[in-house]
Design a protein around this motif. Structure first.
Motif, PDB file in Angstrom:
ATOM      1  N   ILE A   6      32.080  71.491  33.609  1.00 15.78           N
ATOM      2  CA  ILE A   6      32.436  71.651  35.020  1.00 15.78           C
ATOM      3  C   ILE A   6      31.821  70.582  35.906  1.00 15.78           C
ATOM      4  CG2 ILE A   6      32.161  73.200  37.019  1.00 15.78           C
ATOM      5  CD1 ILE A   6      32.549  75.522  35.101  1.00 15.78           C
ATOM      6  N   GLY A   7      32.636  70.098  36.845  1.00 13.74           N
ATOM      7  CA  GLY A   7      32.134  69.192  37.867  1.00 13.74           C
ATOM      8  C   GLY A   7      32.405  69.773  39.243  1.00 13.74           C
ATOM      9  N   PHE A   8      31.608  69.328  40.217  1.00 14.45           N
ATOM     10  CA  PHE A   8      31.751  69.893  41.567  1.00 14.45           C
ATOM     11  C   PHE A   8      31.870  68.801  42.616  1.00 14.45           C
ATOM     12  CE2 PHE A   8      29.563  73.594  39.713  1.00 14.45           C
ATOM     13  CZ  PHE A   8      30.316  74.615  40.249  1.00 14.45           C
ATOM     14  N   VAL A   9      32.691  69.081  43.622  1.00 11.19           N
ATOM     15  CA  VAL A   9      32.648  68.293  44.857  1.00 11.19           C
ATOM     16  C   VAL A   9      32.541  69.291  46.004  1.00 11.19           C
ATOM     17  CG1 VAL A   9      33.899  66.718  46.373  1.00 11.19           C
ATOM     18  CG2 VAL A   9      34.042  66.427  43.893  1.00 11.19           C
TER      19      VAL A   9
ATOM     20  N   GLN B  56      23.363  80.876  29.835  1.00  9.52           N
ATOM     21  CA  GLN B  56      24.555  80.595  29.030  1.00  9.52           C
ATOM     22  C   GLN B  56      25.680  80.063  29.914  1.00  9.52           C
ATOM     23  OE1 GLN B  56      24.669  84.564  27.460  1.00  9.52           O
ATOM     24  NE2 GLN B  56      23.952  83.909  25.431  1.00  9.52           N
ATOM     25  N   ARG B  57      25.759  80.637  31.113  1.00 10.83           N
ATOM     26  CA  ARG B  57      26.788  80.145  32.048  1.00 10.83           C
ATOM     27  C   ARG B  57      26.475  78.715  32.458  1.00 10.83           C
ATOM     28  NH1 ARG B  57      25.924  85.230  34.808  1.00 10.83           N
ATOM     29  NH2 ARG B  57      25.174  84.041  36.596  1.00 10.83           N
TER      30      ARG B  57
ATOM     31  N   ALA C 236      33.147  79.366  38.512  1.00  8.73           N
ATOM     32  CA  ALA C 236      32.232  78.369  37.959  1.00  8.73           C
ATOM     33  C   ALA C 236      31.000  79.009  37.347  1.00  8.73           C
ATOM     34  CB  ALA C 236      31.818  77.398  39.064  1.00  8.73           C
ATOM     35  N   GLY C 237      30.972  80.345  37.412  1.00  7.49           N
ATOM     36  CA  GLY C 237      29.822  81.042  36.829  1.00  7.49           C
ATOM     37  C   GLY C 237      28.557  80.899  37.642  1.00  7.49           C
TER      38      GLY C 237
ATOM     39  N   PHE D 278      35.805  71.493  40.286  1.00 10.02           N
ATOM     40  CA  PHE D 278      35.928  72.370  41.447  1.00 10.02           C
ATOM     41  C   PHE D 278      35.631  71.575  42.704  1.00 10.02           C
ATOM     42  CE2 PHE D 278      34.855  75.558  38.174  1.00 10.02           C
ATOM     43  CZ  PHE D 278      35.849  76.489  38.425  1.00 10.02           C
ATOM     44  N   ALA D 279      36.467  71.711  43.700  1.00  7.12           N
ATOM     45  CA  ALA D 279      36.196  71.031  44.968  1.00  7.12           C
ATOM     46  C   ALA D 279      36.335  72.046  46.083  1.00  7.12           C
ATOM     47  CB  ALA D 279      37.149  69.873  45.168  1.00  7.12           C
ATOM     48  N   ASP D 280      35.260  72.259  46.821  1.00  5.57           N
ATOM     49  CA  ASP D 280      35.285  73.252  47.891  1.00  5.57           C
ATOM     50  C   ASP D 280      35.406  72.534  49.231  1.00  5.57           C
ATOM     51  OD1 ASP D 280      35.199  75.504  49.376  1.00  5.57           O
ATOM     52  OD2 ASP D 280      33.085  75.987  48.986  1.00  5.57           O
ATOM     53  N   GLU D 281      36.604  72.553  49.768  1.00  3.65           N
ATOM     54  CA  GLU D 281      36.907  71.874  51.029  1.00  3.65           C
ATOM     55  C   GLU D 281      36.314  70.470  51.079  1.00  3.65           C
ATOM     56  OE1 GLU D 281      36.726  74.199  54.516  1.00  3.65           O
ATOM     57  OE2 GLU D 281      36.780  76.098  53.429  1.00  3.65           O
ATOM     58  N   PRO D 282      36.712  69.620  50.153  1.00  2.00           N
ATOM     59  CA  PRO D 282      36.086  68.299  50.041  1.00  2.00           C
ATOM     60  C   PRO D 282      36.323  67.431  51.265  1.00  2.00           C
ATOM     61  CG  PRO D 282      38.037  68.409  48.654  1.00  2.00           C
ATOM     62  CD  PRO D 282      37.792  69.792  49.149  1.00  2.00           C
ATOM     63  N   THR D 283      37.326  67.741  52.064  1.00  2.00           N
ATOM     64  CA  THR D 283      37.590  66.906  53.230  1.00  2.00           C
ATOM     65  C   THR D 283      37.193  67.594  54.517  1.00  2.00           C
ATOM     66  OG1 THR D 283      39.839  67.762  53.387  1.00  2.00           O
ATOM     67  CG2 THR D 283      39.505  65.777  52.060  1.00  2.00           C
TER      68      THR D 283
END
Ligand SMILES: Nc1ncnc2c1ncn2[C@@H]1O[C@H](COP(=O)(O)OP(=O)(O)O)[C@@H](O)[C@H]1O
Ligand SMILES: [Mg+2]
Lengths: 235, 829
Positions: A95-98, A86-87, A62-63, A172-177
């Motif tokens: 990019i979206g995040f959860v 720039q990133r 995700a930069g 991107f979802a980092d261990e959303p649950t």
């Protein structure tokens, strides 16, 4: 939309990515020699034990951070060659995040939280868009509630609404649950995949939930910072 | 534009959040205490100055050896100023049987323009203030003249060609200074009766005065106007040169008020720094989130700065509001104490608040905010990613510079500023290293964390640099408060001492050598302390280094005046113990060589003379030249006879001298006085009590004012301390909930919390008490020129109040967390 033309639709290309940090105990290799490619529209599960380097890898893709070596190409941009701003711009547009711990802003209510990234990138009609998506997720009567008035599942719904509101090409979802009970977790996942379908987002999911991983097209397994397997999931 | 819109949206939405409110309060408090203390200081200074104006009986006085041209008076009147004129000169007056020397003071109808004259109907009755001057055929006279002339009130006396009725005893007039010239007994006369006496002829030595009073700025512009017009022989005085005694007190009071301003600013800085730290810590997640959503660093920084600006505006608004309120309350409470017709606080106060916020905010908050804007977006994925803090040196330097700039704007006292700023810098460095040292050593307790107090102490170490920073903040706030306490105590003690029992309250003047023994006997027989007799010789200075005093160019106008007036010389073997040599040396007790002279510091400066210069005087027709051998500082507070010029004994011995003496006579012990006045009618007895009373009143006012400002600053400081403790509480609150959740008893959580705070409080307290003692000593001796007495009990008090305050506030701040079920705290985090 699933018309494959791999060359054109290559979204991510990682080549020999390393991440080494210096800690008080000395040099620490967190990721070593990671290479893989991701095409547009894929759903990927990155799995592995705790401490395997999943979040670090996600951050690099995700930069959010720079690798110590290797190349990360996103939409023909080599993230390694770009500076922080720039990133950031690439994130703003793609990019979206959860997150595992939701990361809602405690002083903002549900709809304001969803509006936050929209306003950040100066999008018009932020409130309308946020309200629409929250309604679509069955959160209509929760829009003016503050995070501390919401349950874990509701918080994560708001977070998902926030992630999709900007119509990102990658989520991107980092261990959303990770912070939710099994039932709520399942519910959340279903919502996420449903939204993913309608918006044809590329989904990159970090999890050690087997069931969750199985819903994806592909599973990348990390062990102690190394890529040990990368396979398509049979459904 | 987008940034501003986003930032203001974010600001208004997040105004409710704790850290924003804390920061607004810190700024509001800073502004409030600055405006209120600043305003109070202004008001007090003005009121003290007004009171000092009494000593001139006017706001401005022009004295001249020539009659005051009517144009000067007309000019003043046309500007809307009040005027009065007076003429004064020595003359011999006669009763039917006796004669005596007196100073006639003839005044016009509006005299005095400031203060009041008090008279009594006879020697024994009570005095009362009057709002008029004597009628044309009447005079009011000093009590001692009644004895000298052996008359009663109601009898008549002749002055020049005229006969007057002595209609009242003159007890007090505002402008009776302690200069020896005016110490001859005075007769107050209506100026209309003066011409008929025929005493004013060409060549008579008359002092003409024009008194002026009115609005400050008008008086000021009149003064500037006149400066260019008046001849060299005339002299403009404003209250600042009216009395060195009260001046010193006023100057010290002003310095003390400056000190309180410095300390308020300091405390405000600490409050802002600590709340900015808290703001930063609570916003790191938010910044990481913004960046993960694609916000660029510039945008983040701008957002923070704009929000900070808004926080500043809101803080200044509430601070000024609160400041106005406090001002209002205080000045209402104090109308009796202070002159009431002072300018109301206005736009200026607000400007001060804004300026302070404008400088303090970036100075003390910027490094935290810069650190905040450097938060890595990786923090959204891993909680323990913290932005690296800027170096302490840079933080300290930025804070120091902004502090110095602001303080220099408020307080132009470089000595005071440099003592405090350098002292505080040293103390904060020491505090920081002490904190780091504690963090290292207390860590060794970690192993045996069985007991809750050990766990608490180990926490000091676990927080590492955070603990050190807390120790710096608490320590500095404590230092500031203790310093103020120490100085205040010293100053009040000193004043009490200077004007306490036994301060001479009578001067005896014009004692002939042959009368010394007899006077001594009378005083000794009544248990009064036998006085010292100080010789006094009248002379005129003629040359400085061979150059005529009339032609010489002086660095100060006052120098010309001092050189050209009739001088009172004295001689001595030993120096008056209230004097201090600041250059050169005093002569040996048995010095027998060529004439030497010791000169007072300000006189030397204003006349532009130095050690080794020759001063020539004309004494009783004879010329004598003496070399300046020392320059003295004179403590005008001592109320003992002091002289600008003191000669070696041999130099003046052969000239006819009279003697003066000061003594203390208990109130009501009039027997001695009467005996003196009856036996030695030619000796003038001057009652200093009214003057002493005047000085006492001024000093009392100043003392009360200082106490009020002190109290206010103390409250502000304690609030800062509280908010500093409070700003560190978030983490601890969570921890103690956690500890309780895993089964630690409430009591033990409390013990561990308090032991952590005690350790920090002790470290801060010891250094603060020591540091502030040293600073107080420096300020007392260098600035206030008073002897600083190290006070062990104050030192101990400093340390214990350090521990007490930090623990008490720590408890208060975390009480809620300890009391409420841990789940609430954990849920909200
Ligand atoms: N900046 C860093 N400094 C030190 N150790 C780090 C840093 N970043 C990550 N690590 C370590 O690298 C390992 C992998 O971390 P992470 O990517 O968060 O693992 P996962 O998300 O798979 O649980 C962990 O042991 C973590 O402590
Ligand atoms: Mg992880």
């Amino acid at each position: 939309m699933n018309s494959f033309s791999p060359k054109k639709d290559s979204l991510f290309k990682l080549k020999n990515v390393n991440k080494i940090v210096t800690s008080p105990e000395g040099m620490l290799t967190i990721l070593s020699d990671i290479s893989f490619e991701i095409s547009r529209g894929e759903t990927i599960a990155i799995v592995g034990a705790s401490g395997a380097g999943k979040s670090t890898l996600l951050g690099l893709m995700a930069g959010l951070d720079k690798p110590s070596g290797g190349e990360i190409i996103l939409n023909n941009n080599n993230l390694v060659a770009l500076n922080e701003d720039q990133r950031a711009e690439i994130r703003a547009n793609n990019i979206g995040f959860v997150f595992q711990s939701f990361h809602l802003i405690p002083s903002l209510n549900a709809i304001e939280n969803v509006m936050f990234p929209l306003e950040l990138s100066g999008k018009e009609n932020a409130r309308h868009r946020a309200s629409e998506i929250l309604q679509g997720m069955g959160m209509k009567d929760r829009v003016t509630h503050y995070p501390h008035q919401l349950s874990g599942g509701e918080k994560q719904r708001v977070a998902i609404a926030r992630a999709f509101a900007g119509e990102p090409s990658v989520l991107f979802a980092d261990e959303p649950t990770g912070n939710l009970d099994a039932k709520t977790g399942k519910n959340i996942i279903e919502t996420m995949f449903a939204l993913n379908k309608t918006s044809s987002t590329t989904l990159i999911l970090v999890t050690h939930d087997k069931k969750l991983a199985e819903m994806c097209d592909r599973e990348i397994l990390l062990e102690a910072g190394k890529l040990v397997s990368d396979k398509a999931i049979q459904k | 534009m987008n940034t501003i819109r986003f930032a203001s949206k974010a600001f208004f939405r997040q105004v409710r959040s704790g850290e924003v409110i804390v920061m607004i309060s810190a700024i509001a408090m800073a502004v409030a205490s600055l405006t209120a203390v600043g305003f109070l200081t202004d008001r007090i200074s003005l009121s003290i100055e007004k009171q000092a104006n009494e000593l001139l009986a006017a706001d401005l006085r022009i004295r001249s050896p020539e009659p005051i041209p009517s144009g000067w008076v007309d000019e003043a009147s046309s500007m809307g100023l009040d005027t009065a004129i007076s003429q004064s000169f020595p003359t011999v007056i006669y009763s039917s049987e006796n004669s005596g020397l007196a100073r006639i003071k003839a005044v016009s109808s509006k005299y005095p323009l400031r203060g009041q004259v008090r008279i009594a109907n006879d020697q024994l009755s009570d005095e009362y203030p009057v709002k008029k001057i004597p009628n044309e055929n009447e005079i009011w006279l000093d009590e001692s003249l009644l004895y000298r002339l052996n008359i009663e009130v109601g009898d008549s006396i002749s002055i020049g060609n005229s006969e007057f009725t002595a209609s009242a005893v003159l007890k007090y007039r505002p402008d009776q200074s302690i200069g020896f010239a005016s110490l001859s007994p005075t007769i107050l006369m209506n100026i209309e009766s003066l011409p008929a006496t025929g005493l004013i002829t060409q060549g008579s030595r008359v002092n003409y005065s024009l008194l002026i009073a009115g609005e400050d700025d008008v008086v000021e512009s009149y003064s500037q106007l006149m400066e260019d017009i008046i001849p060299n022989s005339a002299r403009i005085s404003d209250p600042s040169d009216s009395s060195e005694r009260t001046n010193q007190a006023i100057n010290r009071a002003k310095q003390f008020l400056s000190l309180t301003i410095i300390i308020s600013v300091f405390l405000s800085g600490i409050a802002i720094a600590m709340s900015a730290r808290r703001f930063m810590k609570k916003r790191m997640d938010m910044v990481a989130l913004m960046k993960s959503f694609g916000a660029q660093k510039r945008f983040v920084l701008n957002t923070i700065v704009i929000q900070l600006g808004m926080i500043g505006v809101v803080g200044v608004f509430f601070g000024s509001l609160f400041g106005f309120l406090v001002e209002g309350i205080i000045s209402n409470l104090l109308t009796d104490l202070f002159v009431s017709d002072l300018p109301k606080p206005g736009f200026k106060t607000l400007m001060i608040g804004m300026l302070a916020a404008l400088i303090l905010l970036p100075g003390f908050a910027f490094s935290s905010l810069l650190q905040l804007s450097n938060t890595s977006p990786m923090r959204v994925l891993r909680k323990n990613v913290n932005p690296s803090p800027p170096s302490e040196i840079i933080v300290g330097t930025i804070a120091l510079i902004s502090l110095s700039v602001l303080l220099y704007y408020f307080v132009r006292d470089i000595t005071l500023l440099s003592i405090i700023v350098s002292g505080m810098s040293v103390i904060s460095v020491l505090l920081f290293y002490l904190g780091q040292f504690m963090a290292k050593t207390l860590g060794q307790l970690r192993g045996g964390a069985g007991a809750s107090w050990r766990y608490g102490l180990a926490n000091v170490s676990r927080r590492g640099k955070d603990s050190a920073i807390q120790i710096v903040a608490f320590g500095l706030a404590l230092t500031a408060l203790l310093l103020l306490t120490f100085i205040r105590t010293d100053l009040l003690t000193e004043w009490k001492k200077a004007l306490g029992e036994g301060t001479p309250n009578y001067f005896l003047i014009n004692i002939q050598p042959s009368q010394k023994e007899g006077i001594k006997e009378i005083l000794e027989s009544s248990d009064s302390v036998a006085p010292d007799f100080v010789p006094l010789i009248r002379a005129r200075m003629t040359e400085i280094n061979g150059e005529s005093v009339q032609e010489r160019v002086y660095p100060e106008e006052r120098g010309s005046w001092l050189a050209n007036r009739e001088a009172n010389l004295s001689f001595a073997k030993k120096m008056n113990p209230n004097n201090k040599i600041i250059d050169g040396t005093w002569w040996e007790e048995n010095y027998d060589g060529s004439p030497l002279v010791s000169i007072e510091e300000s006189a030397a400066d204003d006349m532009g003379v130095k050690i080794g210069d020759d001063l020539t005087f004309l004494i009783a027709g004879e010329k004598i030249t003496a070399k300046i051998s020392s320059i003295r500082e004179v403590d005008w507070n001592s109320f003992s006879p002091n002289f600008f010029l003191v000669f070696s004994e041999r130099a003046l011995e052969s000239f006819p001298a009279s003697f003066i003496s000061s003594m203390y006579i208990e109130e009501g012990d009039t027997g001695v006085l009467r005996e003196l006045q009856i036996n030695y009618p030619t000796v003038s007895v001057v009652d200093l009590d009214p003057i002493l009373e005047q000085v006492r009143q001024i000093i009392e006012k100043i003392s009360i004012a200082i106490q009020i400002v002190f109290l206010f600053t103390l409250i502000a400081g304690v609030t800062v301390l509280f908010s500093a403790v409070h700003s560190t509480i978030d983490e601890r609150r969570f921890e103690s909930a956690l500890l309780r959740a895993v089964g630690m008893k409430k009591k033990n959580v409390l013990i561990s919390l308090l032991s952590e705070f005690s350790a920090i409080g002790l470290a801060a307290g010891v250094l603060a008490a020591t540091g502030s003692s040293i600073l107080a000593w420096q300020i007392a001796s260098r600035l206030f020129e008073i002897t600083y007495i190290f006070n062990l009990s104050l030192w101990v008090l400093g340390i214990s109040s350090g521990i007490g305050l930090v623990c008490g506030f720590g408890y208060l701040a975390s009480r809620k967390a300890i009391e409420s079920p841990p789940i609430n705290v954990l849920r909200n985090n």
